[in-house]
Design a protein around this motif. Structure first.
Motif, PDB file in Angstrom:
ATOM      1  N   VAL A   1       7.302   0.665   8.473  1.00  0.00           N
ATOM      2  CA  VAL A   1       5.850   0.834   8.356  1.00  0.00           C
ATOM      3  C   VAL A   1       5.226  -0.525   8.052  1.00  0.00           C
ATOM      4  N   PRO A   2       3.955  -0.700   8.340  1.00  0.00           N
ATOM      5  CA  PRO A   2       3.273  -1.946   7.985  1.00  0.00           C
ATOM      6  C   PRO A   2       2.796  -1.885   6.540  1.00  0.00           C
ATOM      7  N   ASN A   3       2.396  -3.021   5.993  1.00  0.00           N
ATOM      8  CA  ASN A   3       1.765  -3.031   4.687  1.00  0.00           C
ATOM      9  C   ASN A   3       0.314  -2.579   4.842  1.00  0.00           C
ATOM     10  N   LEU A   4      -0.171  -1.773   3.919  1.00  0.00           N
ATOM     11  CA  LEU A   4      -1.566  -1.359   3.939  1.00  0.00           C
ATOM     12  C   LEU A   4      -2.458  -2.563   3.660  1.00  0.00           C
ATOM     13  N   GLU A   5      -3.540  -2.655   4.382  1.00  0.00           N
ATOM     14  CA  GLU A   5      -4.465  -3.780   4.204  1.00  0.00           C
ATOM     15  C   GLU A   5      -5.540  -3.391   3.191  1.00  0.00           C
ATOM     16  N   ILE A   6      -5.210  -3.558   1.923  1.00  0.00           N
ATOM     17  CA  ILE A   6      -6.122  -3.229   0.826  1.00  0.00           C
ATOM     18  C   ILE A   6      -6.193  -4.436  -0.100  1.00  0.00           C
ATOM     19  N   ALA A   7      -7.387  -4.884  -0.388  1.00  0.00           N
ATOM     20  CA  ALA A   7      -7.553  -6.081  -1.220  1.00  0.00           C
ATOM     21  C   ALA A   7      -7.304  -5.759  -2.689  1.00  0.00           C
ATOM     22  N   ASN A   8      -6.758  -6.757  -3.386  1.00  0.00           N
ATOM     23  CA  ASN A   8      -6.594  -6.682  -4.853  1.00  0.00           C
ATOM     24  C   ASN A   8      -5.844  -5.431  -5.289  1.00  0.00           C
ATOM     25  N   ARG A   9      -4.740  -5.171  -4.653  1.00  0.00           N
ATOM     26  CA  ARG A   9      -3.976  -3.971  -4.982  1.00  0.00           C
ATOM     27  C   ARG A   9      -3.260  -4.114  -6.328  1.00  0.00           C
ATOM     28  N   LYS A  10      -3.143  -2.999  -7.009  1.00  0.00           N
ATOM     29  CA  LYS A  10      -2.392  -2.938  -8.256  1.00  0.00           C
ATOM     30  C   LYS A  10      -1.713  -1.580  -8.327  1.00  0.00           C
TER      31      LYS A  10
END
Length: 320
Positions: free
Chosen positions: A175-184
């Motif tokens: 799977v690809p990495n989700l494109e979400i900014a500032n993930r925690k």
């Protein structure tokens, strides 16, 4: 999906992230050990075994013994990561997971590999679609289902630092990495993937990517779909579900698991008792046929068009 995705640039096997992270953690913490059921290769623990041969315990094809050994190791102050195909780990050793791990509240990390229908053509004996329903009632166990390699690595780090039993469910499908900014990574908290106000798509694991694609396709039809990555099934982020029910009035759950007792069951239980709204549950109805991952997803509607159809159905069921 799996075969095609493996050939695409930017797709990754979450098992690689798990193995690399565990090796890094083991270098810093000598208490970390790995316990396997003759599954070094499928668990991607070859590197761990070479670096820490005395800290990898292979019990052979004996899952019940494997979980029992891990309980003893935890009782002795070690932090065991028990890695095996999720269908065998949760099915064959359920009694030991219940009594030796959950009831005793031992600090054991259960890593269910190749979950869902990732084994495809090997059929129902190797599909792991009941594990949520088996483990979610064991309230002592935190159940985490990472959606991508980044979340997998963060979940492994968190599990190592968390005092208590954890079930980490991993897929073998790239799977690809989700494109979400500032993930925690926040266990017990849903992650907002896509904002929307007409319907909420709540997904976990591999299905988060399909839900995100479906939201984009729904937007083209004038439908605003919120997407939540519900990486933790136990405990469920009830606040996020409540907000989805209040603010969008319709919910679709999508999981690579059975629709009874898993994510869909958890969301339906909560909304029925607190904020009744239409809930469409997407997953598998029970035992599924032998077939490729791609065929199984298509056959049971776990596709972008399938999610769009379920979203429109849920919206159509809203109260006037």
């Amino acid at each position: 999906m799996a075969a095609a995705a493996a050939k695409q640039e930017g797709y990754f096997d979450c098992r690689d992230a798990w193995a690399q992270t565990l090796e890094s953690l083991a270098e810093q913490d000598p208490r970390i050990v790995a316990v396997v059921n003759d599954s070094v290769g499928s668990s991607k623990l070859g590197g761990f075994q070479k670096k820490f041969p005395e800290r990898l315990i292979n019990v052979g094809i004996a899952e019940q013994n494997m979980v029992g050994v891990s309980a003893g190791l935890a009782n002795g102050g070690r932090i065991p990561f028990v890695s095996a195909a999720s269908c065998f780990l949760t099915g064959r050793a359920l009694e030991q997971i219940k009594a030796d791990i959950a009831y005793a509240n031992f600090n054991v990390k259960l890593i269910g590999q190749s979950s869902g229908v990732a084994y495809g053509e090997l059929g129902p004996t190797h599909h792991s679609i009941e594990d949520f329903a088996w483990l979610r009632p064991l309230d002592a166990i935190t159940v985490v289902v990472p959606a991508d390699p980044w979340e997998t690595a963060e979940a492994v780090k968190w599990a190592a630092s968390h005092e208590g039993p954890v079930y980490l469910r991993l897929s073998r499908m790239p799977v690809p990495n989700l494109e979400i900014a500032n993930r925690k990574f926040r266990p017990g908290r849903a992650e907002l993937v896509h904002q929307g106000g007409d319907v909420t798509l709540i997904a976990c694991g591999t299905m988060v990517h399909l839900a995100a694609k479906a939201a984009i396709a729904l937007a083209a039809d004038g439908i605003s779909a919120r997407v939540l990555n519900m990486a933790t099934l136990n405990p469920l982020d009830e606040a996020a579900v409540a907000a989805a029910a209040r603010e969008t009035g319709a919910i679709v759950t999508i999981e690579e698991a059975g629709i009874r007792g898993g994510l869909g069951g958890a969301v339906a239980e909560f909304t029925a008792g607190n904020l009744p709204v239409p809930v469409e549950r997407m997953g598998f109805p029970g035992f599924v046929p032998t077939g490729s991952v791609e065929w199984l997803f298509e056959h049971f509607g776990l596709t972008v068009p399938g999610i769009m159809k379920a979203a429109n159905t849920a919206i159509g069921r809203k109260r006037p």
